[in-house]
Design an enzyme around this catalytic site. Structure first.
Site, short mmCIF file in Angstrom:
data_model
loop_
_atom_site.label_atom_id
_atom_site.label_comp_id
_atom_site.label_asym_id
_atom_site.label_seq_id
_atom_site.Cartn_x
_atom_site.Cartn_y
_atom_site.Cartn_z
N CYS A 19 -6.84 -4.70 -2.86
CA CYS A 19 -5.70 -4.46 -3.48
C CYS A 19 -5.39 -4.55 -4.89
O CYS A 19 -4.34 -4.60 -5.33
CB CYS A 19 -4.43 -4.83 -2.45
N LYS A 63 0.90 -16.96 2.60
CA LYS A 63 0.15 -17.31 1.76
C LYS A 63 0.21 -19.02 1.56
O LYS A 63 -0.48 -19.48 0.66
CB LYS A 63 0.16 -16.56 0.42
N HIS A 98 -1.93 -6.63 -8.67
CA HIS A 98 -2.11 -6.16 -6.99
C HIS A 98 -1.35 -4.75 -6.77
O HIS A 98 -0.26 -4.65 -7.45
CB HIS A 98 -1.48 -7.48 -6.06
N GLN A 145 0.27 -15.55 -5.58
CA GLN A 145 -0.99 -16.25 -5.55
C GLN A 145 -0.69 -17.60 -6.52
O GLN A 145 -1.79 -18.41 -6.65
CB GLN A 145 -2.27 -15.90 -6.21
N ASP A 151 5.00 -11.88 -10.32
CA ASP A 151 4.75 -11.89 -8.89
C ASP A 151 3.83 -13.32 -8.63
O ASP A 151 2.80 -13.49 -9.41
CB ASP A 151 3.40 -10.94 -9.06
C1 LIG Z 1 -1.14 -11.07 -6.48
C2 LIG Z 1 -0.90 -10.49 -5.21
N1 LIG Z 1 0.48 -9.87 -5.25
C3 LIG Z 1 1.21 -9.37 -4.12
C4 LIG Z 1 0.60 -9.34 -2.79
C5 LIG Z 1 1.15 -8.82 -1.81
O1 LIG Z 1 1.55 -10.02 -0.73
P1 LIG Z 1 2.31 -9.54 0.60
O2 LIG Z 1 1.06 -8.62 1.40
O3 LIG Z 1 2.41 -10.95 1.38
O4 LIG Z 1 3.55 -8.90 0.56
C6 LIG Z 1 -0.71 -10.19 -2.85
C7 LIG Z 1 -1.26 -10.40 -1.51
O5 LIG Z 1 -2.48 -10.36 -1.19
C8 LIG Z 1 -1.35 -10.81 -3.89
O6 LIG Z 1 -2.34 -11.45 -3.86
#
Ligand SMILES: Cc1ncc(COP(=O)(O)O)c(C=O)c1O
Length: 408
Positions: free
Chosen positions: A363, A223, A121, A200, A197
């Site tokens: 993203c 999430k 992401h 998910q 990270d």
């Molecule tokens: C794999 C992953 N990493 C990071 C993020 C970023 O999360 P946030 O926007 O809640 O900071 C997301 C959000 O969709 C994600 O799917």
């Protein structure tokens, strides 16, 4: 399977009609809905306990502080961290990863390498690009094999030059699970920090940061049934002690003199300013809710949904699916494209049928480019989704295919 009829009663928002059809919410990878228990905790906090934390001695301040710190303990237990000193409240995954990349700027030297994957992401790409720009380090990518992380490529690219490895435990596009425990072992062998990270993965499966032996683990409350604007960064205590705060101001200091200051102990040294108190407390309520259902049960439920729906989607001619072909290796995130139909048009057609799915680059533009596409549609499941929702997804895609084929 979970009893989704009972669970859905806790989510009033799901009980609505969209475009004359019952809402089928399949955009859980973007954000999840909130159960009444979470909404009630938010409301009760503002109605009865609202006060700033760690500052007052009056009763409301003590109640707010106790509830805020109790949530930290719930988060610690949820990810099985050793100590609450290792559990930092953030705005979400993005903030957590930025804090780690800020630490990286302190330790990286020109020529050092950061290893990430092509499926990351943007939150797990851009902070590292910036760290490289600031230090002269190099960003190295691991690519894919059969729709998943290519472990041979990862092993080939790991070396003593590698100082940080940062990988999503679950992809928000491919729906694959990455073996972050094994990767942490490999990273540590070359002396690199392992960053996970967990945006998910933490909402969907049991997490044990000690077992993973990662150095950092970031995730987002919204999430996983919690409010927006709150998340957690886990870091090993010994590393957090060496790490500088990223933000400075009230709450994070011990003593302030005219020309300098020193910091509070962990975890508060990282939490400058008035935090998202209500959000943290409501995240605690979300974790309670998830714990009551059971993370292993939630994971199993999503696995069953995927085992049910993936073969049906694979059978639709002209529908390209991304990620692992084997349902047992696939999380509840399924990205797809229908031949000749822009994903935004497909998502709009599904919305007419009451289905909420996401379309776009998710993203993850480096991944989307690597796949040779411009965008994709994505359905993502959670604990309140049922086989009926899966059937509606399949039917709606078939109906869209018929409609667009007729108009092409
Ligand atoms: C794999 C992953 N990493 C990071 C993020 C970023 O999360 P946030 O926007 O809640 O900071 C997301 C959000 O969709 C994600 O799917």
């Amino acid at each position: 399977m979970l009893d989704t009829n009972t669970i859905r009663k806790d989510f009033k928002i799901l009980d609505q009609v969209v475009n004359d059809e019952p809402l089928v919410y399949l955009d859980n990878a973007a954000t999840t809905q909130k159960p009444q228990a979470v909404l009630e905790v938010l409301r009760a906090y503002y109605e009865t306990d609202n006060a700033n934390v760690h500052r007052g001695v009056h009763t409301l301040a003590e109640r707010a502080t106790a509830a805020y710190e109790a949530s930290r303990e719930k988060a610690r237990a949820f990810i099985k961290a050793k100590s609450t000193k290792e559990v930092l409240f953030t705005r979400g995954t993005t903030t957590g990863l930025n804090w780690v990349a800020s630490f990286a700027k302190e330790v990286l030297q020109p020529g050092d390498q950061i290893l990430i994957s092509i499926m990351e992401h943007h939150s797990n790409v851009i902070p590292w690009q910036e760290a490289c720009r600031a230090t002269g380090a190099q960003l190295v990518y691991v690519y894919l094999k059969d729709g998943q992380l290519d472990m041979a490529d990862l092993k080939a690219k790991l070396s003593e030059k590698t100082k940080f490895v940062s990988i999503a435990q679950a992809s928000n596009v491919l729906g694959c699970l990455n073996p972050v425990k094994e990767i942490a072992g490999l990273a540590h062998q070359v002396g690199a920090y392992m960053v996970v990270d967990g945006a998910q993965s933490a909402p969907h499966m049991p997490i044990d940061v000690q077992d993973l032996d990662c150095d950092f683990f970031a995730f987002s409350g919204h999430k996983m049934l919690g409010p927006t604007g709150i998340g957690i960064l886990y870091g090993k205590e010994e590393i957090l002690n060496r790490m500088s705060p990223v933000e400075f101001g009230g709450e994070m200091i011990d003593f302030v003199y005219e020309q300098e200051a020193n910091w509070k102990e962990l975890p508060w040294k990282f939490e400058a300013g008035t935090p998202n108190i209500a959000g943290a407390i409501a995240l605690g309520a979300a974790l309670d809710y998830l714990d009551e259902i059971g993370m292993a049960e939630i994971h199993a439920h999503e696995q069953e949904l995927v085992a049910y729906v993936l073969p049906k989607l694979q059978a639709i001619g002209g529908l390209t699916l991304y990620g692992p072909e084997n349902p047992s290796q696939h999380t509840g995130v399924i990205a797809f494209n229908l031949d000749g139909v822009h994903p935004h048009d497909l998502a709009t057609a599904l919305d007419y049928e009451g289905l909420a799915v996401r379309a776009g680059h998710h993203c993850a533009q480096p991944l989307i480019n690597h796949l040779g596409i411009h965008s994709a549609a994505r359905a993502s499941f959670y604990l309140y989704n049922s086989r009926e929702d899966c059937d509606k997804l399949v039917q709606a895609i078939l109906a869209a295919k018929e409609f667009f084929n007729g108009t092409l």
